[in-house]
Design a protein around this motif. Structure first.
Motif, PDB file in Angstrom:
ATOM      1  N   PRO A 146      -0.389  -0.964  -3.610  1.00 51.43           N
ATOM      2  CA  PRO A 146      -0.414   0.353  -2.987  1.00 51.43           C
ATOM      3  C   PRO A 146      -1.580   0.512  -2.016  1.00 51.43           C
ATOM      4  O   PRO A 146      -1.486   1.245  -1.035  1.00 51.43           O
ATOM      5  CB  PRO A 146      -0.541   1.330  -4.145  1.00 51.43           C
ATOM      6  CG  PRO A 146      -0.441   0.568  -5.401  1.00 51.43           C
ATOM      7  CD  PRO A 146      -0.471  -0.878  -5.066  1.00 51.43           C
ATOM      8  N   TRP A 173      -0.761  -0.539   1.724  1.00 49.69           N
ATOM      9  CA  TRP A 173      -0.085   0.396   2.608  1.00 49.69           C
ATOM     10  C   TRP A 173      -1.066   1.344   3.273  1.00 49.69           C
ATOM     11  O   TRP A 173      -0.869   1.735   4.426  1.00 49.69           O
ATOM     12  CB  TRP A 173       0.992   1.183   1.854  1.00 49.69           C
ATOM     13  CG  TRP A 173       2.167   0.327   1.499  1.00 49.69           C
ATOM     14  CD1 TRP A 173       2.536  -0.083   0.261  1.00 49.69           C
ATOM     15  CD2 TRP A 173       3.092  -0.255   2.412  1.00 49.69           C
ATOM     16  NE1 TRP A 173       3.635  -0.879   0.319  1.00 49.69           N
ATOM     17  CE2 TRP A 173       4.006  -0.999   1.651  1.00 49.69           C
ATOM     18  CE3 TRP A 173       3.242  -0.242   3.788  1.00 49.69           C
ATOM     19  CZ2 TRP A 173       5.050  -1.721   2.220  1.00 49.69           C
ATOM     20  CZ3 TRP A 173       4.292  -0.937   4.329  1.00 49.69           C
ATOM     21  CH2 TRP A 173       5.179  -1.668   3.567  1.00 49.69           C
ATOM     22  N   TRP A 174      -2.102   1.714   2.556  1.00 51.98           N
ATOM     23  CA  TRP A 174      -3.136   2.555   3.150  1.00 51.98           C
ATOM     24  C   TRP A 174      -3.856   1.809   4.275  1.00 51.98           C
ATOM     25  O   TRP A 174      -4.148   2.393   5.320  1.00 51.98           O
ATOM     26  CB  TRP A 174      -4.161   3.014   2.107  1.00 51.98           C
ATOM     27  CG  TRP A 174      -3.635   4.105   1.238  1.00 51.98           C
ATOM     28  CD1 TRP A 174      -3.200   4.002  -0.043  1.00 51.98           C
ATOM     29  CD2 TRP A 174      -3.501   5.461   1.615  1.00 51.98           C
ATOM     30  NE1 TRP A 174      -2.782   5.209  -0.513  1.00 51.98           N
ATOM     31  CE2 TRP A 174      -2.968   6.144   0.514  1.00 51.98           C
ATOM     32  CE3 TRP A 174      -3.757   6.190   2.760  1.00 51.98           C
ATOM     33  CZ2 TRP A 174      -2.692   7.494   0.511  1.00 51.98           C
ATOM     34  CZ3 TRP A 174      -3.491   7.530   2.756  1.00 51.98           C
ATOM     35  CH2 TRP A 174      -2.959   8.178   1.648  1.00 51.98           C
ATOM     36  N   VAL A 180      -2.624  -0.744   6.069  1.00 52.32           N
ATOM     37  CA  VAL A 180      -1.677  -0.921   7.179  1.00 52.32           C
ATOM     38  C   VAL A 180      -1.510   0.404   7.939  1.00 52.32           C
ATOM     39  O   VAL A 180      -1.498   0.428   9.173  1.00 52.32           O
ATOM     40  CB  VAL A 180      -0.321  -1.450   6.654  1.00 52.32           C
ATOM     41  CG1 VAL A 180       0.738  -1.391   7.755  1.00 52.32           C
ATOM     42  CG2 VAL A 180      -0.454  -2.860   6.138  1.00 52.32           C
ATOM     43  N   GLY A 181      -1.375   1.500   7.201  1.00 52.30           N
ATOM     44  CA  GLY A 181      -1.253   2.813   7.832  1.00 52.30           C
ATOM     45  C   GLY A 181      -2.488   3.157   8.641  1.00 52.30           C
ATOM     46  O   GLY A 181      -2.392   3.704   9.750  1.00 52.30           O
TER      47      GLY A 181
END
Length: 186
Positions: free
Chosen positions: A2, A5-6, A8-9
């Motif tokens: 998880p 994703w932070w 990558v975002g």
């Protein structure tokens, strides 16, 4: 996973902000370069009109028009607007009639000058609008460019006046009896 994703975002957001800022900075630079090119074009058209007006003044022996044209040709940046406005007033004061090439040159130069002035005004307006954007002011993206200014001059477009036609000849009136005129003699 998880946390990935932070990351990558965050990278995507940073990339998008960087792209937006570099696009905005490029737009500000391009607008200022276009304003400078339009200013050079406007200056060239001003010189062409003043030179054409000087030729017209020499052909018509107009001392006032020649003086205004010479002042406009020799004017520096500070007094340019006033000199061009005076030249426009002088050109409007004389009748621009006939098929004289000098008149046609002045009229054509004034039309081109009107178009060049409109293009310059539009680009200055766009550049000033871009400079007022909060991101541009906050990051001082326009600091390397001088603030563009409008060239405030009367509408230079001249319209040639049609030559005054000769008055129409008085038609002869013929009566039923073949007599000319309206006298009562048969």
């Amino acid at each position: 996973m998880p946390h990935m994703w932070w990351v990558v975002g965050g990278v995507v957001v940073i990339a998008l902000v960087t792209i937006y800022l570099s696009w905005t900075a490029g737009r500000v630079d391009r607008l200022h370069l276009r304003v400078a090119a339009a200013a050079r074009s406007l200056d060239a058209h001003l010189l062409r009109r003043a030179a054409a007006a000087a030729v017209l003044a020499e052909e018509n022996y107009s001392v006032e028009l020649y003086a205004a044209a010479r002042i406009a040709l020799d004017a520096g940046p500070q007094e340019r607007e006033a000199a061009e406005n005076d030249l426009t007033r002088q050109l409007r004061a004389i009748p621009l009639t006939g098929d004289d090439p000098a008149v046609e040159a002045v009229v054509a130069a004034s039309r081109r000058l009107g178009l060049a002035r409109q293009v310059h005004t539009d680009l200055v307006r766009d550049a000033l609008t871009a400079r007022r954007r909060p991101v541009v002011r906050l990051l001082r993206m326009a600091r390397k460019h001088e603030r563009p200014t409008y060239f405030d001059v009367d509408d230079p477009t001249l319209h040639p006046q049609p030559e005054s036609p000769e008055p129409p000849a008085t038609p002869k009136i013929t009566t039923l009896y073949g007599n000319e005129g309206l006298s009562g003699a048969p």
